[in-house]
Design a protein around this motif. Sequence first.
Motif, PDB file in Angstrom:
ATOM      1  N   ALA A 130       0.826  -1.205   0.000  1.00  0.00           N
ATOM      2  CA  ALA A 130       0.000   0.000   0.000  1.00  0.00           C
ATOM      3  C   ALA A 130       0.860   1.255   0.000  1.00  0.00           C
ATOM      4  O   ALA A 130       0.552   2.239  -0.682  1.00  0.00           O
ATOM      5  N   GLU A 131       1.950   1.229   0.751  1.00  0.00           N
ATOM      6  CA  GLU A 131       2.835   2.383   0.827  1.00  0.00           C
ATOM      7  C   GLU A 131       3.593   2.605  -0.472  1.00  0.00           C
ATOM      8  O   GLU A 131       3.969   3.725  -0.814  1.00  0.00           O
ATOM      9  N   ALA A 132       3.823   1.543  -1.231  1.00  0.00           N
ATOM     10  CA  ALA A 132       4.629   1.636  -2.447  1.00  0.00           C
ATOM     11  C   ALA A 132       3.941   2.440  -3.541  1.00  0.00           C
ATOM     12  O   ALA A 132       4.591   3.091  -4.340  1.00  0.00           O
ATOM     13  N   GLY A 133       2.619   2.372  -3.598  1.00  0.00           N
ATOM     14  CA  GLY A 133       1.904   3.057  -4.666  1.00  0.00           C
ATOM     15  C   GLY A 133       1.901   2.237  -5.946  1.00  0.00           C
ATOM     16  O   GLY A 133       2.369   1.098  -5.987  1.00  0.00           O
ATOM     17  N   GLY A 134       1.397   2.813  -7.016  1.00  0.00           N
ATOM     18  CA  GLY A 134       1.382   2.155  -8.318  1.00  0.00           C
ATOM     19  C   GLY A 134       0.613   0.854  -8.316  1.00  0.00           C
ATOM     20  O   GLY A 134      -0.403   0.704  -7.630  1.00  0.00           O
ATOM     21  N   LEU A 135       1.095  -0.104  -9.101  1.00  0.00           N
ATOM     22  CA  LEU A 135       0.438  -1.412  -9.203  1.00  0.00           C
ATOM     23  C   LEU A 135       0.397  -2.137  -7.867  1.00  0.00           C
ATOM     24  O   LEU A 135      -0.539  -2.879  -7.581  1.00  0.00           O
ATOM     25  N   TRP A 136       1.438  -1.924  -7.049  1.00  0.00           N
ATOM     26  CA  TRP A 136       1.467  -2.564  -5.736  1.00  0.00           C
ATOM     27  C   TRP A 136       0.264  -2.121  -4.911  1.00  0.00           C
ATOM     28  O   TRP A 136      -0.395  -2.944  -4.282  1.00  0.00           O
ATOM     29  N   ALA A 137      -0.015  -0.822  -4.912  1.00  0.00           N
ATOM     30  CA  ALA A 137      -1.137  -0.298  -4.124  1.00  0.00           C
ATOM     31  C   ALA A 137      -2.475  -0.760  -4.684  1.00  0.00           C
ATOM     32  O   ALA A 137      -3.424  -0.956  -3.929  1.00  0.00           O
ATOM     33  N   ILE A 138      -2.556  -0.932  -6.000  1.00  0.00           N
ATOM     34  CA  ILE A 138      -3.794  -1.446  -6.591  1.00  0.00           C
ATOM     35  C   ILE A 138      -4.086  -2.827  -6.024  1.00  0.00           C
ATOM     36  O   ILE A 138      -5.215  -3.124  -5.625  1.00  0.00           O
ATOM     37  N   GLY A 139      -3.066  -3.685  -5.969  1.00  0.00           N
ATOM     38  CA  GLY A 139      -3.240  -5.015  -5.382  1.00  0.00           C
ATOM     39  C   GLY A 139      -3.691  -4.938  -3.934  1.00  0.00           C
ATOM     40  O   GLY A 139      -4.604  -5.654  -3.510  1.00  0.00           O
ATOM     41  N   ALA A 140      -3.078  -4.036  -3.162  1.00  0.00           N
ATOM     42  CA  ALA A 140      -3.448  -3.870  -1.756  1.00  0.00           C
ATOM     43  C   ALA A 140      -4.870  -3.355  -1.630  1.00  0.00           C
ATOM     44  O   ALA A 140      -5.638  -3.815  -0.774  1.00  0.00           O
ATOM     45  N   ASN A 141      -5.260  -2.412  -2.471  1.00  0.00           N
ATOM     46  CA  ASN A 141      -6.609  -1.844  -2.399  1.00  0.00           C
ATOM     47  C   ASN A 141      -7.678  -2.832  -2.842  1.00  0.00           C
ATOM     48  O   ASN A 141      -8.773  -2.852  -2.295  1.00  0.00           O
ATOM     49  N   VAL A 142      -7.362  -3.668  -3.834  1.00  0.00           N
ATOM     50  CA  VAL A 142      -8.313  -4.710  -4.255  1.00  0.00           C
ATOM     51  C   VAL A 142      -8.537  -5.690  -3.106  1.00  0.00           C
ATOM     52  O   VAL A 142      -9.676  -6.053  -2.792  1.00  0.00           O
ATOM     53  N   PHE A 143      -7.438  -6.106  -2.455  1.00  0.00           N
ATOM     54  CA  PHE A 143      -7.563  -7.007  -1.312  1.00  0.00           C
ATOM     55  C   PHE A 143      -8.409  -6.367  -0.217  1.00  0.00           C
ATOM     56  O   PHE A 143      -9.293  -7.000   0.357  1.00  0.00           O
ATOM     57  N   ALA A 145     -10.686  -4.052  -0.509  1.00  0.00           N
ATOM     58  CA  ALA A 145     -12.086  -3.981  -0.936  1.00  0.00           C
ATOM     59  C   ALA A 145     -12.778  -5.330  -0.774  1.00  0.00           C
ATOM     60  O   ALA A 145     -13.923  -5.401  -0.310  1.00  0.00           O
ATOM     61  N   ILE A 146     -12.095  -6.408  -1.149  1.00  0.00           N
ATOM     62  CA  ILE A 146     -12.679  -7.747  -0.998  1.00  0.00           C
ATOM     63  C   ILE A 146     -12.897  -8.060   0.481  1.00  0.00           C
ATOM     64  O   ILE A 146     -13.961  -8.548   0.874  1.00  0.00           O
ATOM     65  N   LEU A 147     -11.896  -7.763   1.301  1.00  0.00           N
ATOM     66  CA  LEU A 147     -12.021  -8.001   2.736  1.00  0.00           C
ATOM     67  C   LEU A 147     -13.163  -7.174   3.315  1.00  0.00           C
ATOM     68  O   LEU A 147     -13.944  -7.676   4.115  1.00  0.00           O
ATOM     69  N   GLY A 148     -13.269  -5.931   2.877  1.00  0.00           N
ATOM     70  CA  GLY A 148     -14.355  -5.077   3.348  1.00  0.00           C
ATOM     71  C   GLY A 148     -15.721  -5.606   2.952  1.00  0.00           C
ATOM     72  O   GLY A 148     -16.676  -5.543   3.716  1.00  0.00           O
ATOM     73  N   ALA A 149     -15.827  -6.163   1.737  1.00  0.00           N
ATOM     74  CA  ALA A 149     -17.090  -6.723   1.288  1.00  0.00           C
ATOM     75  C   ALA A 149     -17.461  -7.974   2.073  1.00  0.00           C
ATOM     76  O   ALA A 149     -18.627  -8.243   2.341  1.00  0.00           O
ATOM     77  N   VAL A 150     -16.441  -8.749   2.464  1.00  0.00           N
ATOM     78  CA  VAL A 150     -16.700  -9.997   3.179  1.00  0.00           C
ATOM     79  C   VAL A 150     -17.032  -9.747   4.639  1.00  0.00           C
ATOM     80  O   VAL A 150     -17.975 -10.329   5.167  1.00  0.00           O
ATOM     81  N   VAL A 151     -16.274  -8.880   5.309  1.00  0.00           N
ATOM     82  CA  VAL A 151     -16.478  -8.723   6.748  1.00  0.00           C
ATOM     83  C   VAL A 151     -17.110  -7.399   7.149  1.00  0.00           C
ATOM     84  O   VAL A 151     -17.300  -7.148   8.331  1.00  0.00           O
ATOM     85  N   GLY A 152     -17.389  -6.533   6.215  1.00  0.00           N
ATOM     86  CA  GLY A 152     -17.954  -5.244   6.582  1.00  0.00           C
ATOM     87  C   GLY A 152     -16.891  -4.175   6.579  1.00  0.00           C
ATOM     88  O   GLY A 152     -15.926  -4.257   5.848  1.00  0.00           O
ATOM     89  N   ARG A 153     -17.076  -3.181   7.401  1.00  0.00           N
ATOM     90  CA  ARG A 153     -16.165  -2.038   7.431  1.00  0.00           C
ATOM     91  C   ARG A 153     -14.759  -2.454   7.825  1.00  0.00           C
ATOM     92  O   ARG A 153     -14.572  -3.115   8.834  1.00  0.00           O
ATOM     93  N   VAL A 154     -13.774  -2.067   7.029  1.00  0.00           N
ATOM     94  CA  VAL A 154     -12.375  -2.349   7.319  1.00  0.00           C
ATOM     95  C   VAL A 154     -11.650  -1.019   7.400  1.00  0.00           C
ATOM     96  O   VAL A 154     -11.659  -0.246   6.469  1.00  0.00           O
ATOM     97  N   MET A 155     -10.990  -0.811   8.496  1.00  0.00           N
ATOM     98  CA  MET A 155     -10.229   0.396   8.752  1.00  0.00           C
ATOM     99  C   MET A 155     -11.118   1.560   8.525  1.00  0.00           C
ATOM    100  O   MET A 155     -11.130   2.555   8.224  1.00  0.00           O
TER     101      MET A 155
END
Length: 155
Positions: A130-143, A145-155
Amino acid sequence: MQHDTVTLAAGVGGQLLGSITVAGLAGGATLAFIAGLRGSDKIKIDNKVKALTWGAVIGQLWIAAGGTLADIATGVDDVSKGIFGGSELLGQAPGQGGVCLILFVIAYAFRWKRMVPPALCGLALGIGMAEAGGLWAIGANVFKAILGAVVGRVM
């Protein structure tokens, strides 16, 4: 410190695992990760791609869980930055994206007899994405979003 309890829902109004927090998911996944690396008969982490993937997911879970797990994650990230990010390769530091690339290449490009080194690189990679930015952050943000959809509010 946040201690919200979220529910994993199965189907309409059902509960798959009952009341569980992201920290609960992170704890269970971490134990499964360790078992798989040690040679569980049920959880197979038997190649570098699985080790790298498991490590990255666990790192993301630790960050999302907050508290002590996030503190541990920050320590792991500090070590990887200290080893790879603080040195000046060819006259300049590689940056956080460069650190992530270095960790990925170490885990993925080399032949490993044991899966612990690529798993640890994956763990550090997952934490620093997430800190790296670019494609790395896209992967972190997708994860996230999926976690948020599964368990509700995340962070």
